[in-house]
Scaffold this active site. Structure first.
Site, PDB file in Angstrom:
ATOM      1  N   ASP A 145       0.833  -1.202   0.000  1.00 50.42           N
ATOM      2  CA  ASP A 145       0.000   0.000   0.000  1.00 50.42           C
ATOM      3  C   ASP A 145       0.870   1.256   0.000  1.00 50.42           C
ATOM      4  O   ASP A 145       0.607   2.217  -0.740  1.00 50.42           O
ATOM      5  CB  ASP A 145      -0.916  -0.021   1.218  1.00 50.42           C
ATOM      6  CG  ASP A 145      -1.917   1.128   1.217  1.00 50.42           C
ATOM      7  OD1 ASP A 145      -2.401   1.505   0.144  1.00 50.42           O
ATOM      8  OD2 ASP A 145      -2.203   1.652   2.303  1.00 50.42           O
ATOM      9  N   ARG A 190     -10.170  11.124 -11.811  1.00 51.75           N
ATOM     10  CA  ARG A 190      -9.388  11.265 -10.571  1.00 51.75           C
ATOM     11  C   ARG A 190      -8.775   9.946 -10.105  1.00 51.75           C
ATOM     12  O   ARG A 190      -7.999   9.926  -9.149  1.00 51.75           O
ATOM     13  CB  ARG A 190     -10.269  11.839  -9.457  1.00 51.75           C
ATOM     14  CG  ARG A 190     -10.693  13.294  -9.659  1.00 51.75           C
ATOM     15  CD  ARG A 190     -11.517  13.768  -8.476  1.00 51.75           C
ATOM     16  NE  ARG A 190     -10.769  13.704  -7.233  1.00 51.75           N
ATOM     17  CZ  ARG A 190     -11.330  13.628  -6.023  1.00 51.75           C
ATOM     18  NH1 ARG A 190     -12.655  13.582  -5.920  1.00 51.75           N
ATOM     19  NH2 ARG A 190     -10.591  13.591  -4.945  1.00 51.75           N
TER      20      ARG A 190
END
Length: 219
Positions: A145, A190
């Protein structure tokens, strides 16, 4: 898929918006040495079979060390400004649980650009154990992550993780050199799509994909 690959030209300085920002080069060498020592201490404590008397003495010594460090504290959310080898500036929280340079819990992972995205070599000791002798899957997900988000930010598209998928391909051993790589694979409005993997000896042990949602940065 509609693709919008326009990166943010320049990251704003968080200090302009009220955040405390610490240049990485201004972190005292003594603090970095202390972080390394505490990280080693944590591993030792987690695996010690010392006698009760030694444990009691060690607890007293740690309490005295804690007293020495009491006083003014950095606020939560304090940022660190670091610089990649190519001169690009990056920001992160200084006490980040995965990459914070002053957080003893954070494994020593120094991500840098490698042309395709980000790359780092690192080793995880017994603090990060899951199954016997192996890295806990949660820590592998955390490392991925961090690398995936870092890759998006390094490409000029910083954002927050909206989705993370991790596949564990092979067991990841402790106390051996590991490699993590991450790169941007596409964008849509986005959304920033990223992928990465962790390897041991060239073999993929865990791989992940994520969708990052770009932050609305001030002009």
């Amino acid at each position: 898929m509609t693709v919008d690959a326009q990166p943010v030209a320049e990251k704003p300085d968080p200090a302009d918006y009220g955040f405390t920002v610490v240049p990485e080069e201004q972190i005292p060498a003594e603090l970095s040495a202390l972080v390394d020592r505490v990280r080693s201490l944590m591993d030792t404590v987690a695996h010690t079979e010392a006698a009760p008397g030694a444990l009691s003495a060690a607890a007293d010594a740690v309490a005295k060390a804690e007293e020495l460090l009491q006083g003014e504290r950095r606020p939560l959310g304090a940022m660190v400004r670091s610089t990649y080898a190519d001169g690009a500036v990056e920001y992160g929280t200084v006490a980040n649980g995965v990459s914070g340079p002053v957080n003893p819990l954070a494994p020593p992972i120094d991500l840098d650009k490698d042309g395709e995205g980000l790359r780092a070599e690192f080793t995880l000791n017994g603090l990060y154990e899951g199954p016997p002798g192996l890295v806990h899957g949660g820590w592998l997900a955390a490392v991925l992550d961090q690398a995936l988000g870092g890759a998006a930010s390094a490409a000029g598209m910083p954002g927050l993780t909206a989705n993370l998928d991790v596949n564990y391909r092979n067991p990841t051993p402790l106390n051996v050199p590991l490699e993590v790589r991450a790169r941007v694979t596409g964008t849509e409005r986005r959304k920033v799509f990223v992928s990465g993997e962790i390897r041991h000896g060239g073999e993929v042990t865990a791989e992940g994909t994520a969708i990052m949602v770009r932050l609305d940065l001030p002009e």
